[in-house]
Motif scaffolding. Structure first.
Motif, PDB file in Angstrom:
ATOM      1  N   PHE A  37       1.588  10.502  -9.629  1.00 40.97           N
ATOM      2  CA  PHE A  37       0.581  10.758 -10.665  1.00 40.97           C
ATOM      3  C   PHE A  37      -0.126  12.087 -10.429  1.00 40.97           C
ATOM      4  CE2 PHE A  37       0.077   5.867 -11.067  1.00 40.97           C
ATOM      5  CZ  PHE A  37       1.137   5.819 -11.956  1.00 40.97           C
ATOM      6  N   GLU A  38      -0.464  12.367  -9.175  1.00 38.34           N
ATOM      7  CA  GLU A  38      -1.137  13.635  -8.856  1.00 38.34           C
ATOM      8  C   GLU A  38      -0.221  14.821  -9.155  1.00 38.34           C
ATOM      9  OE1 GLU A  38      -2.232  13.058  -4.791  1.00 38.34           O
ATOM     10  OE2 GLU A  38      -4.166  12.128  -5.287  1.00 38.34           O
ATOM     11  N   GLY A  39       1.076  14.654  -8.844  1.00 32.72           N
ATOM     12  CA  GLY A  39       2.048  15.702  -9.147  1.00 32.72           C
ATOM     13  C   GLY A  39       2.141  15.957 -10.638  1.00 32.72           C
ATOM     14  N   ALA A  46     -11.887  14.918 -12.819  1.00 31.66           N
ATOM     15  CA  ALA A  46     -11.507  13.874 -13.779  1.00 31.66           C
ATOM     16  C   ALA A  46     -10.283  13.088 -13.325  1.00 31.66           C
ATOM     17  CB  ALA A  46     -11.240  14.495 -15.144  1.00 31.66           C
ATOM     18  N   TRP A  47      -9.632  13.557 -12.261  1.00 31.55           N
ATOM     19  CA  TRP A  47      -8.390  12.918 -11.815  1.00 31.55           C
ATOM     20  C   TRP A  47      -8.532  11.432 -11.458  1.00 31.55           C
ATOM     21  CZ3 TRP A  47      -4.808  16.528  -8.465  1.00 31.55           C
ATOM     22  CH2 TRP A  47      -4.426  17.641  -9.245  1.00 31.55           C
ATOM     23  N   PRO A  48      -9.558  11.035 -10.698  1.00 35.25           N
ATOM     24  CA  PRO A  48      -9.647   9.613 -10.318  1.00 35.25           C
ATOM     25  C   PRO A  48      -9.594   8.664 -11.519  1.00 35.25           C
ATOM     26  CG  PRO A  48     -11.180  10.892  -9.022  1.00 35.25           C
ATOM     27  CD  PRO A  48     -10.633  11.824 -10.072  1.00 35.25           C
ATOM     28  N   LYS A  49     -10.314   9.010 -12.591  1.00 37.27           N
ATOM     29  CA  LYS A  49     -10.341   8.153 -13.776  1.00 37.27           C
ATOM     30  C   LYS A  49      -8.978   8.153 -14.472  1.00 37.27           C
ATOM     31  CE  LYS A  49     -12.875   5.529 -16.469  1.00 37.27           C
ATOM     32  NZ  LYS A  49     -13.453   4.266 -15.945  1.00 37.27           N
ATOM     33  N   ILE A  50      -8.365   9.337 -14.538  1.00 35.53           N
ATOM     34  CA  ILE A  50      -7.041   9.442 -15.182  1.00 35.53           C
ATOM     35  C   ILE A  50      -6.011   8.653 -14.379  1.00 35.53           C
ATOM     36  CG2 ILE A  50      -5.179  11.020 -15.823  1.00 35.53           C
ATOM     37  CD1 ILE A  50      -7.371  13.182 -16.248  1.00 35.53           C
ATOM     38  N   ILE A  51      -6.052   8.794 -13.058  1.00 36.21           N
ATOM     39  CA  ILE A  51      -5.093   8.091 -12.196  1.00 36.21           C
ATOM     40  C   ILE A  51      -5.295   6.583 -12.285  1.00 36.21           C
ATOM     41  CG2 ILE A  51      -4.494   7.654  -9.773  1.00 36.21           C
ATOM     42  CD1 ILE A  51      -4.837  10.675  -9.294  1.00 36.21           C
ATOM     43  N   GLU A  52      -6.543   6.159 -12.405  1.00 36.95           N
ATOM     44  CA  GLU A  52      -6.814   4.725 -12.576  1.00 36.95           C
ATOM     45  C   GLU A  52      -6.136   4.195 -13.840  1.00 36.95           C
ATOM     46  OE1 GLU A  52     -10.573   1.636 -13.278  1.00 36.95           O
ATOM     47  OE2 GLU A  52     -10.986   3.742 -12.772  1.00 36.95           O
ATOM     48  N   GLY A  53      -6.222   4.977 -14.913  1.00 40.88           N
ATOM     49  CA  GLY A  53      -5.568   4.575 -16.156  1.00 40.88           C
ATOM     50  C   GLY A  53      -4.056   4.541 -16.029  1.00 40.88           C
ATOM     51  N   ASP A  55       0.832  -1.207   0.000  1.00 39.03           N
ATOM     52  CA  ASP A  55       0.000   0.000   0.000  1.00 39.03           C
ATOM     53  C   ASP A  55       0.867   1.256   0.000  1.00 39.03           C
ATOM     54  OD1 ASP A  55      -2.291  -1.510  -0.005  1.00 39.03           O
ATOM     55  OD2 ASP A  55      -2.573  -1.456   2.171  1.00 39.03           O
ATOM     56  N   ASP A  56       2.015   1.197   0.700  1.00 30.98           N
ATOM     57  CA  ASP A  56       2.919   2.356   0.730  1.00 30.98           C
ATOM     58  C   ASP A  56       3.440   2.681  -0.670  1.00 30.98           C
ATOM     59  OD1 ASP A  56       2.618   2.724   3.414  1.00 30.98           O
ATOM     60  OD2 ASP A  56       4.500   1.748   3.986  1.00 30.98           O
ATOM     61  N   ALA A  57       3.820   1.624  -1.413  1.00 33.46           N
ATOM     62  CA  ALA A  57       4.331   1.834  -2.773  1.00 33.46           C
ATOM     63  C   ALA A  57       3.247   2.418  -3.675  1.00 33.46           C
ATOM     64  CB  ALA A  57       4.844   0.518  -3.349  1.00 33.46           C
ATOM     65  N   LYS A  58       2.033   1.928  -3.506  1.00 35.05           N
ATOM     66  CA  LYS A  58       0.926   2.456  -4.309  1.00 35.05           C
ATOM     67  C   LYS A  58       0.630   3.906  -3.947  1.00 35.05           C
ATOM     68  CE  LYS A  58      -1.318  -2.067  -4.784  1.00 35.05           C
ATOM     69  NZ  LYS A  58      -2.433  -2.918  -4.316  1.00 35.05           N
ATOM     70  N   ALA A  59       0.700   4.216  -2.657  1.00 34.33           N
ATOM     71  CA  ALA A  59       0.436   5.589  -2.212  1.00 34.33           C
ATOM     72  C   ALA A  59       1.468   6.559  -2.781  1.00 34.33           C
ATOM     73  CB  ALA A  59       0.425   5.640  -0.690  1.00 34.33           C
ATOM     74  N   LYS A  60       2.752   6.131  -2.765  1.00 35.35           N
ATOM     75  CA  LYS A  60       3.811   6.974  -3.327  1.00 35.35           C
ATOM     76  C   LYS A  60       3.608   7.179  -4.822  1.00 35.35           C
ATOM     77  CE  LYS A  60       7.346   5.805   0.100  1.00 35.35           C
ATOM     78  NZ  LYS A  60       8.606   5.070   0.363  1.00 35.35           N
ATOM     79  N   GLN A  61       3.193   6.096  -5.495  1.00 34.89           N
ATOM     80  CA  GLN A  61       2.968   6.210  -6.935  1.00 34.89           C
ATOM     81  C   GLN A  61       1.791   7.135  -7.222  1.00 34.89           C
ATOM     82  OE1 GLN A  61       5.262   4.721  -8.836  1.00 34.89           O
ATOM     83  NE2 GLN A  61       4.387   5.741 -10.623  1.00 34.89           N
ATOM     84  N   LYS A  62       0.759   7.098  -6.369  1.00 30.06           N
ATOM     85  CA  LYS A  62      -0.390   7.985  -6.549  1.00 30.06           C
ATOM     86  C   LYS A  62       0.038   9.451  -6.411  1.00 30.06           C
ATOM     87  CE  LYS A  62      -5.100   8.895  -4.970  1.00 30.06           C
ATOM     88  NZ  LYS A  62      -6.150   8.606  -3.975  1.00 30.06           N
ATOM     89  N   GLU A  63       0.942   9.714  -5.449  1.00 34.26           N
ATOM     90  CA  GLU A  63       1.459  11.077  -5.274  1.00 34.26           C
ATOM     91  C   GLU A  63       2.181  11.549  -6.536  1.00 34.26           C
ATOM     92  OE1 GLU A  63       3.956  11.312  -1.855  1.00 34.26           O
ATOM     93  OE2 GLU A  63       2.386  10.688  -0.457  1.00 34.26           O
ATOM     94  N   GLU A 115       1.284  19.513 -12.676  1.00 35.82           N
ATOM     95  CA  GLU A 115       2.281  20.178 -13.515  1.00 35.82           C
ATOM     96  C   GLU A 115       1.908  20.185 -14.991  1.00 35.82           C
ATOM     97  OE1 GLU A 115       4.951  21.774 -12.343  1.00 35.82           O
ATOM     98  OE2 GLU A 115       4.238  21.278 -10.318  1.00 35.82           O
ATOM     99  N   ASP A 116       0.802  19.551 -15.331  1.00 37.00           N
ATOM    100  CA  ASP A 116       0.366  19.499 -16.733  1.00 37.00           C
ATOM    101  C   ASP A 116       0.100  20.919 -17.252  1.00 37.00           C
ATOM    102  OD1 ASP A 116      -0.940  19.088 -19.182  1.00 37.00           O
ATOM    103  OD2 ASP A 116      -1.810  17.203 -18.483  1.00 37.00           O
ATOM    104  N   PRO A 117       0.726  21.301 -18.385  1.00 30.63           N
ATOM    105  CA  PRO A 117       0.504  22.648 -18.940  1.00 30.63           C
ATOM    106  C   PRO A 117      -0.975  22.918 -19.247  1.00 30.63           C
ATOM    107  CG  PRO A 117       2.322  21.542 -20.052  1.00 30.63           C
ATOM    108  CD  PRO A 117       1.659  20.518 -19.192  1.00 30.63           C
TER     109      PRO A 117
END
Length: 312
Positions: free
Chosen positions: A219-221, A234-241, A209-217, A225-227
């Motif tokens: 993705f959110e970052g 829409a983030w939950p669906k994008i992060i799922e992908g 779960d820790d590794a997944k949490a770090k990876q989620k951070e 930073e996306d121009p």
């Protein structure tokens, strides 16, 4: 003095790999007694070994083997300071000895506490370090085996002459399935896949779960930073992908095969299963890469080293 002649010096040099003058001096000190001279050389070598105790040994060899019944595969990593010394017969023979000890040891055992030809392995390492002149270390070992009471197949693969070693174990419905040519082929190709693609887990559920949490951070970052930022709704669906793509890269069963492009490892397992007429399951794999995670010191440049050796 009796016992001190070119032949004796040559013998002592062959036995200890010490310099000619060191051998002559040891024989003089031992009054020609060969065994005592060997002891003197080793004792003097111990001082050299102590100086090298803090050295970084990141070269060496990863070696693996399969048990005779093909139910267990063992892998070891033994390190030394330079690639040149890693190719020496003396070091290679020691790696073979270590692998033999690991094959017979209970999983998790400290091999340095084992005995090798009547000596404690930790003492053998000190002697070897003294003779070769470089730090030698047993870094790690592991084993993949078919679960007790089950049928299956263990496999080992070593890549690039000992740079990467992989062991894995399959559980199968029967011995006949384990021995089927397509299942053996699947085991071999999967071991090559692990060597090439370095998966961090067998399946998604094995990722913490820790590794997944770090990876989620991460993705959110990336989304922040996306121009051209997407709305947060829409983030939950994008992060799922993004997670699905990440899982396909880091979990063995979901990786695309490097041997059969377009097929995942799990799909190839199903194909082998169908061909053999019985279930096939990957139960465990271990991958060692020589020197991974060892921080190499950034020493002085070559010119500085030469100047130091010259006393300048």
């Amino acid at each position: 003095m009796a016992g001190i002649n070119p032949q004796a010096i040559k013998e002592l040099r062959e036995r200890t790999q010490a310099g000619m003058s060191d051998c002559k001096n040891a024989l003089v000190e031992a009054e020609g007694d060969m065994e005592k001279a060997v002891e003197i050389i080793l004792k003097k070598g111990l001082a050299k070994s102590a100086k090298r105790a803090g050295a970084v040994a990141s070269e060496g060899e990863v070696r693996a083997s399969i048990s005779q019944d093909k139910r267990a595969a063992t892998v070891v990593e033994v390190n030394i300071q330079t690639d040149f010394s890693a190719r020496s017969d003396e070091f290679k023979n020691f790696v073979g000895d270590v692998l033999g000890l690991a094959e017979a040891a209970p999983l998790g055992a400290d091999l340095t506490n084992s005995e090798l030809r009547g000596k404690k392995v930790s003492d053998v390492i000190v002697d070897l370090t003294a003779r070769i002149g470089e730090k030698v270390a047993i870094r790690r070992w592991d084993r993949a085996e078919v679960p007790a009471g089950k049928t299956g197949l263990a496999h080992a693969y070593v890549h690039l002459g000992g740079k990467i070693g992989v062991v894995l174990a399959l559980e199968t419905e029967s011995d006949a399935v384990a021995q089927h040519a397509e299942v053996v082929k699947f085991a071999d190709e999967t071991a090559m896949q692990i060597a090439a693609m370095n998966p961090v887990a067998l399946v998604r559920a094995d990722i913490s779960d820790d590794a997944k949490a770090k990876q989620k951070e991460i993705f959110e970052g990336q989304l922040r930073e996306d121009p051209k930022p997407k709305p947060e709704s829409a983030w939950p669906k994008i992060i799922e992908g993004k997670f699905n793509k990440w899982f396909s890269e880091v979990t063995l069963t979901e990786q695309e095969s490097v041997v059969v492009p377009g097929q995942t490892i799990d799909k190839l397992r199903e194909i082998a299963e169908k061909a053999a007429g019985g279930s096939v399951k990957i139960v465990r794999f271990v991958r060692f890469e020589r020197g991974e995670g060892i921080e190499k010191p950034q020493g002085p440049d070559f010119a500085s080293e030469v100047a130091k050796m010259a006393g300048g």
